[in-house]
Design a protein around this motif. Structure first.
Motif, PDB file in Angstrom:
ATOM      1  N   GLU A 154       7.867   5.847   0.426  1.00 35.11           N
ATOM      2  CA  GLU A 154       7.125   4.667   1.051  1.00 35.11           C
ATOM      3  C   GLU A 154       6.833   3.604   0.200  1.00 35.11           C
ATOM      4  OE1 GLU A 154       4.817   7.355   4.476  1.00 35.11           O
ATOM      5  OE2 GLU A 154       3.775   6.887   2.457  1.00 35.11           O
ATOM      6  N   ALA A 155       6.769   2.465   0.785  1.00 38.53           N
ATOM      7  CA  ALA A 155       6.184   1.103   0.173  1.00 38.53           C
ATOM      8  C   ALA A 155       5.202   0.467   1.160  1.00 38.53           C
ATOM      9  CB  ALA A 155       7.564   0.455  -0.099  1.00 38.53           C
ATOM     10  N   VAL A 177      13.510   3.651   0.514  1.00 34.99           N
ATOM     11  CA  VAL A 177      12.070   3.916   1.104  1.00 34.99           C
ATOM     12  C   VAL A 177      11.670   3.288   2.337  1.00 34.99           C
ATOM     13  CG1 VAL A 177      11.478   4.452  -1.377  1.00 34.99           C
ATOM     14  CG2 VAL A 177      10.828   2.101  -0.235  1.00 34.99           C
ATOM     15  N   GLU A 178      10.746   3.752   3.100  1.00 35.02           N
ATOM     16  CA  GLU A 178      10.034   3.253   4.574  1.00 35.02           C
ATOM     17  C   GLU A 178       9.178   2.284   4.076  1.00 35.02           C
ATOM     18  OE1 GLU A 178       8.269   4.419   8.628  1.00 35.02           O
ATOM     19  OE2 GLU A 178       8.600   6.114   6.973  1.00 35.02           O
ATOM     20  N   LEU A 179       9.110   1.133   4.655  1.00 35.12           N
ATOM     21  CA  LEU A 179       7.955  -0.011   4.459  1.00 35.12           C
ATOM     22  C   LEU A 179       7.050   0.506   5.541  1.00 35.12           C
ATOM     23  CD1 LEU A 179       8.612  -3.476   3.604  1.00 35.12           C
ATOM     24  CD2 LEU A 179       6.337  -2.849   4.485  1.00 35.12           C
ATOM     25  N   VAL A 180       5.655   0.919   5.102  1.00 36.28           N
ATOM     26  CA  VAL A 180       4.858   1.628   5.903  1.00 36.28           C
ATOM     27  C   VAL A 180       3.855   0.626   6.242  1.00 36.28           C
ATOM     28  CG1 VAL A 180       5.289   3.837   5.598  1.00 36.28           C
ATOM     29  CG2 VAL A 180       3.723   2.894   4.071  1.00 36.28           C
ATOM     30  N   THR A 202       9.744  -3.768  10.861  1.00 34.55           N
ATOM     31  CA  THR A 202       9.799  -2.315  10.323  1.00 34.55           C
ATOM     32  C   THR A 202       9.074  -1.275  10.905  1.00 34.55           C
ATOM     33  OG1 THR A 202       8.218  -2.653   8.549  1.00 34.55           O
ATOM     34  CG2 THR A 202      10.257  -3.295   7.929  1.00 34.55           C
ATOM     35  N   ASP A 203       8.026  -1.749  11.757  1.00 35.73           N
ATOM     36  CA  ASP A 203       7.069  -0.995  12.452  1.00 35.73           C
ATOM     37  C   ASP A 203       5.943  -0.665  11.208  1.00 35.73           C
ATOM     38  OD1 ASP A 203       6.052   0.018  14.949  1.00 35.73           O
ATOM     39  OD2 ASP A 203       6.659   2.008  14.152  1.00 35.73           O
ATOM     40  N   ALA A 204       5.926  -1.346  10.325  1.00 38.97           N
ATOM     41  CA  ALA A 204       4.970  -1.248   9.477  1.00 38.97           C
ATOM     42  C   ALA A 204       3.521  -1.492  10.019  1.00 38.97           C
ATOM     43  CB  ALA A 204       5.038  -1.991   8.007  1.00 38.97           C
TER      44      ALA A 204
END
Length: 391
Positions: A154-155, A177-180, A202-204
């Motif tokens: 994650e990021a 990684v997923e940008l959360v 990104t749906d962050a």
């Protein structure tokens, strides 16, 4: 059709990214700024190795008509070493001037896309930590700093700029990684925040200080208070109250590193008047003094801004231990009343369009991407420059 006279032939162009590399390495740069004096003085292309002369482009137009370009070329040659980089707002009038100078035998080049191209430049440097990968994004045109924190799969991004949204997204993808989360330390006054654009891309989650609600926040976000924790991958960031520059300012601790927002910089401290106004600035400055006094000497400060007076570390990152800042910033040695007088004695102009930028960042006004980019052009001016007295 361009409103500027057209150059008679091609002229060498310097890409903004190439200029940024020259300035980072300390290579001398001779600049001929052909914008009007007010624009040139308000937002110069500056650096420790930059020498600038300002001559408005209309003088070159007049000289071209009267066959007197040689006189202006002589003036430039006497003031600047060659080659000369010609700069304007968009890179159009400067291309014309550079061509005229080349025709007079003076080595000249044009800054491609002008200061607007310069405003799109970013540079990344990794900050060494024990617990996560932290990448500092530097915007030399305005001194803005933002951060990508990567841990596990994650990021998150701290203080993202809307103009760089695609770069954060690409960086997360490159790290696999997923940008959360997209996190703002406070309601920014000098640039348009990228938190909502990152959510759209990104749906962050969007994380803002709880105090932003009292300032008029009008869009959905996860509100964070002092003592709250933000988890990303295998690490946690602890929220810390840092009032002074604004009432809602939060810092985020990651081990020994503090993302300090606009609280203290490597060469100055924050200005206290952008939210409080002139009447409330003394009280805000007193809160800022208390905030700064409480910071641990061992804390590594990762600020949200830097200026030409700041010096990066050996890796090129703008970070410093709080104890080191206390040793070189006079403002940090002052008692509360002395600090207030010192900081408020000679404040710089407020950031351009700051009230509209704040309204956009609160969601109370809207701005398309191109409009928001235009709003934030220029220096940030979020520091109290009277405090910029580092040795």
């Amino acid at each position: 059709m361009s409103e500027y006279p057209q150059a008679s032939g091609p002229v060498d162009a310097v890409a903004p990214t190439e200029l940024a590399e020259q300035l980072r390495t300390g290579e001398p740069v001779s600049v001929l700024d052909v914008r009007n004096r007010a624009d040139a003085e308000a937002w110069p292309l500056s650096g420790a190795a930059v020498t600038t002369v300002q001559i408005p482009y209309y003088r070159f137009v007049e000289a071209d008509v009267t066959d007197a370009v040689d006189d202006l070329a002589r003036e430039v040659r006497e003031a600047l070493d060659e080659p000369v980089l010609v700069v304007c707002g968009r890179g159009e009038s400067s291309a014309y001037v550079a061509e005229l100078l080349e025709a007079e035998g003076l080595a000249a080049a044009n800054l491609d896309e002008g200061m607007r191209g310069w405003a799109r430049v970013s540079h990344t440097v990794e900050i060494e930590t024990d617990s996560a990968t932290v990448v500092q994004y530097q915007r030399p045109s305005s001194g803005c700093l933002s951060y990508l924190v990567v841990s596990g799969d994650e990021a998150l991004v701290v203080d993202p700029l809307r103009a760089f949204t695609d770069r954060y997204v690409a960086a997360a993808r490159d790290h696999g990684v997923e940008l959360v989360a997209a996190v703002d330390t406070h309601v920014h006054a000098d640039h348009v925040s990228g938190v909502r654009d990152l959510r759209a891309a990104t749906d962050a989650d969007v994380l803002l200080p709880a105090g932003a609600r009292e300032r008029g926040l009008s869009f959905d976000a996860r509100l964070v208070g002092a003592g709250d924790t933000i988890e990303v991958g295998e690490v946690a960031l602890d929220a810390v109250a840092l009032p002074g520059h604004t009432t809602e300012m939060l810092g985020y601790r990651l081990g020994g590193l503090l993302f300090a927002g606009d609280t203290v910089f490597l060469e100055s401290v924050a200005r206290p008047d952008l939210e409080a106004g002139d009447e409330g600035a003394p009280d805000a400055a007193r809160r800022l003094h208390a905030t700064l006094s409480a910071l641990d000497d061992d804390r590594l400060i990762a600020p949200a801004h830097f200026s030409d007076a700041a010096r990066p570390n050996d890796a090129g990152a703008y970070v410093a231990r709080m104890g080191d800042l206390r040793g070189r910033l006079h403002a940090l040695s002052l008692a509360p009343d002395e600090f207030i007088d010192f900081v408020l004695a000679d404040m710089p102009p407020r950031p351009a369009n700051y009230e509209e930028i704040i309204a956009v960042n609160l969601g109370r006004e809207s701005a398309a991407a191109d409009e928001s980019f235009e709003l934030e052009l220029g220096p940030n001016n979020c520091a109290a420059t009277r405090a910029a007295d580092a040795d």
